[in-house]
Design a protein around this motif. Structure first.
Motif, PDB file in Angstrom:
ATOM      1  N   VAL A  68       4.277 -30.244 -58.821  1.00 32.14           N
ATOM      2  CA  VAL A  68       4.913 -28.959 -58.514  1.00 32.14           C
ATOM      3  C   VAL A  68       5.828 -29.090 -57.303  1.00 32.14           C
ATOM      4  CG1 VAL A  68       3.177 -27.440 -59.549  1.00 32.14           C
ATOM      5  CG2 VAL A  68       2.825 -28.308 -57.231  1.00 32.14           C
ATOM      6  N   THR A  69       5.585 -30.093 -56.463  1.00 26.76           N
ATOM      7  CA  THR A  69       6.487 -30.309 -55.317  1.00 26.76           C
ATOM      8  C   THR A  69       7.874 -30.734 -55.790  1.00 26.76           C
ATOM      9  OG1 THR A  69       5.767 -32.612 -55.090  1.00 26.76           O
ATOM     10  CG2 THR A  69       4.577 -30.961 -53.805  1.00 26.76           C
ATOM     11  N   GLU A  70       7.948 -31.342 -56.981  1.00 30.32           N
ATOM     12  CA  GLU A  70       9.231 -31.763 -57.543  1.00 30.32           C
ATOM     13  C   GLU A  70       9.944 -30.617 -58.245  1.00 30.32           C
ATOM     14  OE1 GLU A  70       9.135 -35.909 -59.437  1.00 30.32           O
ATOM     15  OE2 GLU A  70       7.035 -35.307 -59.481  1.00 30.32           O
ATOM     16  N   THR A  71       9.191 -29.750 -58.943  1.00 33.51           N
ATOM     17  CA  THR A  71       9.818 -28.696 -59.757  1.00 33.51           C
ATOM     18  C   THR A  71      10.081 -27.409 -58.982  1.00 33.51           C
ATOM     19  OG1 THR A  71       7.635 -27.989 -60.544  1.00 33.51           O
ATOM     20  CG2 THR A  71       8.841 -29.576 -61.907  1.00 33.51           C
ATOM     21  N   MET A  72       9.294 -27.158 -57.936  1.00 31.29           N
ATOM     22  CA  MET A  72       9.448 -25.912 -57.183  1.00 31.29           C
ATOM     23  C   MET A  72      10.863 -25.717 -56.628  1.00 31.29           C
ATOM     24  SD  MET A  72       8.148 -23.107 -56.319  1.00 31.29           S
ATOM     25  CE  MET A  72       7.825 -21.862 -55.074  1.00 31.29           C
ATOM     26  N   PRO A  73      11.526 -26.735 -56.070  1.00 34.06           N
ATOM     27  CA  PRO A  73      12.894 -26.520 -55.564  1.00 34.06           C
ATOM     28  C   PRO A  73      13.859 -26.027 -56.643  1.00 34.06           C
ATOM     29  CG  PRO A  73      12.005 -28.579 -54.722  1.00 34.06           C
ATOM     30  CD  PRO A  73      11.034 -28.096 -55.756  1.00 34.06           C
ATOM     31  N   PHE A  74      13.665 -26.479 -57.893  1.00 29.49           N
ATOM     32  CA  PHE A  74      14.549 -26.035 -58.976  1.00 29.49           C
ATOM     33  C   PHE A  74      14.262 -24.585 -59.343  1.00 29.49           C
ATOM     34  CE2 PHE A  74      14.325 -30.609 -59.190  1.00 29.49           C
ATOM     35  CZ  PHE A  74      15.654 -30.958 -59.309  1.00 29.49           C
ATOM     36  N   LEU A  75      12.976 -24.216 -59.326  1.00 26.39           N
ATOM     37  CA  LEU A  75      12.606 -22.827 -59.596  1.00 26.39           C
ATOM     38  C   LEU A  75      13.191 -21.911 -58.519  1.00 26.39           C
ATOM     39  CD1 LEU A  75      10.991 -20.919 -61.413  1.00 26.39           C
ATOM     40  CD2 LEU A  75       8.990 -21.372 -59.995  1.00 26.39           C
ATOM     41  N   GLN A  76      13.110 -22.326 -57.269  1.00 28.36           N
ATOM     42  CA  GLN A  76      13.682 -21.527 -56.183  1.00 28.36           C
ATOM     43  C   GLN A  76      15.201 -21.424 -56.307  1.00 28.36           C
ATOM     44  OE1 GLN A  76      11.925 -23.890 -53.043  1.00 28.36           O
ATOM     45  NE2 GLN A  76      10.482 -22.254 -52.506  1.00 28.36           N
ATOM     46  N   ALA A  77      15.841 -22.499 -56.752  1.00 26.93           N
ATOM     47  CA  ALA A  77      17.298 -22.476 -56.932  1.00 26.93           C
ATOM     48  C   ALA A  77      17.701 -21.470 -57.999  1.00 26.93           C
ATOM     49  CB  ALA A  77      17.800 -23.871 -57.289  1.00 26.93           C
ATOM     50  N   LEU A  78      16.882 -21.345 -59.033  1.00 25.14           N
ATOM     51  CA  LEU A  78      17.196 -20.405 -60.122  1.00 25.14           C
ATOM     52  C   LEU A  78      17.215 -18.962 -59.636  1.00 25.14           C
ATOM     53  CD1 LEU A  78      15.054 -21.942 -63.025  1.00 25.14           C
ATOM     54  CD2 LEU A  78      17.543 -22.023 -62.786  1.00 25.14           C
ATOM     55  N   GLN A 107      20.416 -27.314 -55.390  1.00 23.75           N
ATOM     56  CA  GLN A 107      21.078 -26.043 -55.690  1.00 23.75           C
ATOM     57  C   GLN A 107      22.341 -26.277 -56.517  1.00 23.75           C
ATOM     58  OE1 GLN A 107      20.088 -22.827 -54.727  1.00 23.75           O
ATOM     59  NE2 GLN A 107      21.733 -22.140 -56.072  1.00 23.75           N
ATOM     60  N   GLU A 108      23.165 -27.241 -56.124  1.00 29.46           N
ATOM     61  CA  GLU A 108      24.409 -27.533 -56.844  1.00 29.46           C
ATOM     62  C   GLU A 108      24.127 -28.059 -58.239  1.00 29.46           C
ATOM     63  OE1 GLU A 108      27.224 -28.875 -53.026  1.00 29.46           O
ATOM     64  OE2 GLU A 108      25.871 -30.316 -53.999  1.00 29.46           O
ATOM     65  N   PHE A 109      23.166 -28.973 -58.335  1.00 33.24           N
ATOM     66  CA  PHE A 109      22.832 -29.547 -59.638  1.00 33.24           C
ATOM     67  C   PHE A 109      22.307 -28.476 -60.589  1.00 33.24           C
ATOM     68  CE2 PHE A 109      19.770 -31.356 -62.609  1.00 33.24           C
ATOM     69  CZ  PHE A 109      20.509 -32.364 -63.205  1.00 33.24           C
ATOM     70  N   THR A 110      21.414 -27.633 -60.108  1.00 27.87           N
ATOM     71  CA  THR A 110      20.827 -26.576 -60.951  1.00 27.87           C
ATOM     72  C   THR A 110      21.894 -25.608 -61.433  1.00 27.87           C
ATOM     73  OG1 THR A 110      18.744 -26.742 -59.716  1.00 27.87           O
ATOM     74  CG2 THR A 110      19.083 -24.760 -61.038  1.00 27.87           C
ATOM     75  N   ALA A 111      22.791 -25.216 -60.525  1.00 34.33           N
ATOM     76  CA  ALA A 111      23.859 -24.284 -60.905  1.00 34.33           C
ATOM     77  C   ALA A 111      24.727 -24.861 -62.017  1.00 34.33           C
ATOM     78  CB  ALA A 111      24.711 -23.949 -59.686  1.00 34.33           C
ATOM     79  N   GLY A 112      25.015 -26.153 -61.949  1.00 30.73           N
ATOM     80  CA  GLY A 112      25.817 -26.780 -62.993  1.00 30.73           C
ATOM     81  C   GLY A 112      25.079 -26.929 -64.296  1.00 30.73           C
ATOM     82  N   ALA A 113      23.771 -27.278 -64.222  1.00 31.17           N
ATOM     83  CA  ALA A 113      22.983 -27.524 -65.429  1.00 31.17           C
ATOM     84  C   ALA A 113      22.741 -26.256 -66.241  1.00 31.17           C
ATOM     85  CB  ALA A 113      21.654 -28.168 -65.055  1.00 31.17           C
ATOM     86  N   VAL A 114      22.714 -25.099 -65.566  1.00 31.24           N
ATOM     87  CA  VAL A 114      22.439 -23.839 -66.280  1.00 31.24           C
ATOM     88  C   VAL A 114      23.658 -22.919 -66.262  1.00 31.24           C
ATOM     89  CG1 VAL A 114      19.984 -24.014 -65.718  1.00 31.24           C
ATOM     90  CG2 VAL A 114      21.477 -22.638 -64.249  1.00 31.24           C
ATOM     91  N   ALA A 115      24.835 -23.507 -66.076  1.00 29.60           N
ATOM     92  CA  ALA A 115      26.054 -22.700 -65.959  1.00 29.60           C
ATOM     93  C   ALA A 115      26.285 -21.799 -67.163  1.00 29.60           C
ATOM     94  CB  ALA A 115      27.258 -23.623 -65.748  1.00 29.60           C
TER      95      ALA A 115
END
Length: 481
Positions: A68-78, A107-115
């Motif tokens: 969860v330490t790996e996935t939580m930053p992506f959830l927060q970015a969403l 944050q940048e990667f997530t924004a691009g992946a779910v654009a």
């Protein structure tokens, strides 16, 4: 501090992170119709321990455990993005980020992946679409659970009514009780109350009218405020176009059958041929549970290796069509006691392959043995391939299909060395490849495919209904084609 103390501290830290995930996941689902997934497994309405177990299970398919330490930053970015209705796999976001060499922040990667799900690109929420269940047996009640679970923000699919034959005194209470408790699938996740005065069951705030009728011709759905609805026939009583068209009454727009369709009724296996459904098609079938279990892996194997011919042997749990004790049955052998015997019978799944996967020209034969377990079956798929291969190549390919392909919601993958049928109760996939049992010799391959013939099939039914209703929201990151 000892090693054991380190492990315990690590567990408590991960527990705290998973606990903080729950309100984020819930709010995204409730307010934006965003479903958070982890390797195709929904995290909506899951407990702390369930979230941690789902992360750990990733090692079975991806080769290593996720934290969860790996996935939580992506959830927060969403939470910082202007998201529209979608399904977002934070497991895949974390995995693909590891291999990305652009030097982007999370944050940048997530924004691009779910654009595709943000800003001007996002899908508009659909107006609620009414759903009616005709029949309320094993599949009907599981489909009801799924519809209630997926109600989300109130947009999308909305279960409005069930139609059953009158069962006498306390009928409504007994049907609500069967929805509330299930000997195989456990307790209903939520609250259920009965309003006998109005003839309704209220499940997690969803008011469901119980309509009593012996024939479709007896019901005018508009009298209950139901319009443009999708009716799911769980009875199997009518399987051809003429019979199923009886349901096309006032208030009903489309009919979906949870059994193999006959004649010109399209047999749909979601993930394989759901995109062939014509917009004006009003009657269709979701084929059988076994057809849904074998067609996706058949397509995957044919795409990569070519399939020249095949045979499927299903070892299938017993069903309500069989007798509890020896008694008359119109079919051969099925009259013998289901909990006491292995019963050789027929399966139409092999012949149904041609309807769902017409581009597969290989002849497929099939037979079935019913066995004394209440749920979860296994299909043993023996294939002659178009080229020689190795066990390692087949398994690596199927693992990749389960993770990255458009079939990842249909095909799951396990390397558990001691897996048995009960381990797959509640699986939402159409079939699960058992890596340890797979056999390959030159151009011959034998796949062992587990499937929850009740719940996994019900999930496939819901996917078809979502598709025809227009509320099948896109998944990100987008699967490889």
């Amino acid at each position: 501090m000892t090693v054991n103390d380190d492990s315990f501290t690590n567990w408590k830290t991960r527990e705290e992170i998973a606990e903080s995930m729950i309100p984020i996941i819930g709010k995204l689902h409730r307010e934006r119709d965003v479903t958070i997934l982890l390797h195709s497994r929904s995290l909506v309405n899951k407990s702390v321990v369930s979230i941690l177990k789902t992360h750990r299970f990733a090692r079975q398919i991806a080769g290593e455990e996720l934290s969860v330490t790996e996935t939580m930053p992506f959830l927060q970015a969403l939470t910082t993005l202007d998201l529209g209705p979608s399904q977002i796999d934070i497991g895949m976001l974390a995995a693909t980020y590891k291999t990305d060499d652009r030097g982007l922040s999370v944050q940048e990667f997530t924004a691009g992946a779910v654009a595709g799900a943000t800003g001007a690109n996002k899908v508009e929420r659909s107006a609620p679409r009414d759903v009616v269940l005709y029949g309320f047996g094993r599949i009907g009640r599981l489909v009801a659970r799924l519809l209630i679970e997926k109600a989300g923000s109130g947009n999308g699919l909305r279960l409005r009514a069930i139609v059953v034959r009158g069962g006498g005194e306390q009928d409504l209470v007994k049907r609500a009780s069967l929805l509330r408790r299930d000997s195989i699938h456990g307790q209903f996740q939520g609250t259920i109350t009965v309003d006998e005065a109005n003839g309704t069951i209220v499940a997690n705030g969803n008011t469901i009218k119980v309509i009593y009728a012996n024939d479709p011709s007896e019901v005018d759905y508009t009298a209950y405020g139901i319009n443009d609805a999708i009716l799911i026939d769980n009875t199997g009583k009518w399987r051809d176009r003429e019979g199923l068209s009886k349901h096309l009454r006032p208030g009903i727009d489309k009919v979906v059958l949870t059994a193999p369709g006959k004649g010109d009724v399209p047999n749909i296996v979601h993930g394989v041929n759901h995109d062939t459904i014509k917009p004006d098609e009003r009657v269709l079938s979701c084929a059988s549970c076994t057809t849904n279990a074998i067609v996706p892996p058949l397509k995957a194997m044919d795409d990569e290796f070519g399939v020249l011919r095949g045979h499927v042997e299903t070892v299938h749990s017993f069903t309500n069509d069989q007798n509890l004790l020896d008694n008359y049955h119109k079919a051969d052998r099925r009259g013998r006691s289901a909990p006491l015997n292995m019963v050789i019978t027929e399966t139409g799944a092999a012949s149904a392959v041609a309807k769902a996967l017409p581009e597969l020209k290989a002849p497929i034969t099939g037979s079935s043995i019913r066995v004394p377990v209440p749920d979860v079956s296994i299909a043993i798929l023996s294939l002659r391939l178009g080229r020689e291969t190795t066990r390692e190549e087949v398994l690596e390919y199927l693992r990749d299909v389960s993770l990255h392909s458009p079939l990842k919601r249909q095909i799951d993958f396990t390397t558990a060395p001691d897996a048995v049928s009960m381990d797959f109760v509640g699986s939402r996939h159409a079939s699960i490849v058992d890596a340890g049992a797979t056999k390959v010799d030159g151009d011959n391959a034998i796949l062992y495919l587990w499937y929850d013939n009740e719940f996994g099939y019900s999930c496939q039914v819901i996917r078809v209904v979502q598709h025809v209703s227009g509320v099948e929201y896109p998944t990100y990151p987008a699967p490889a084609v």
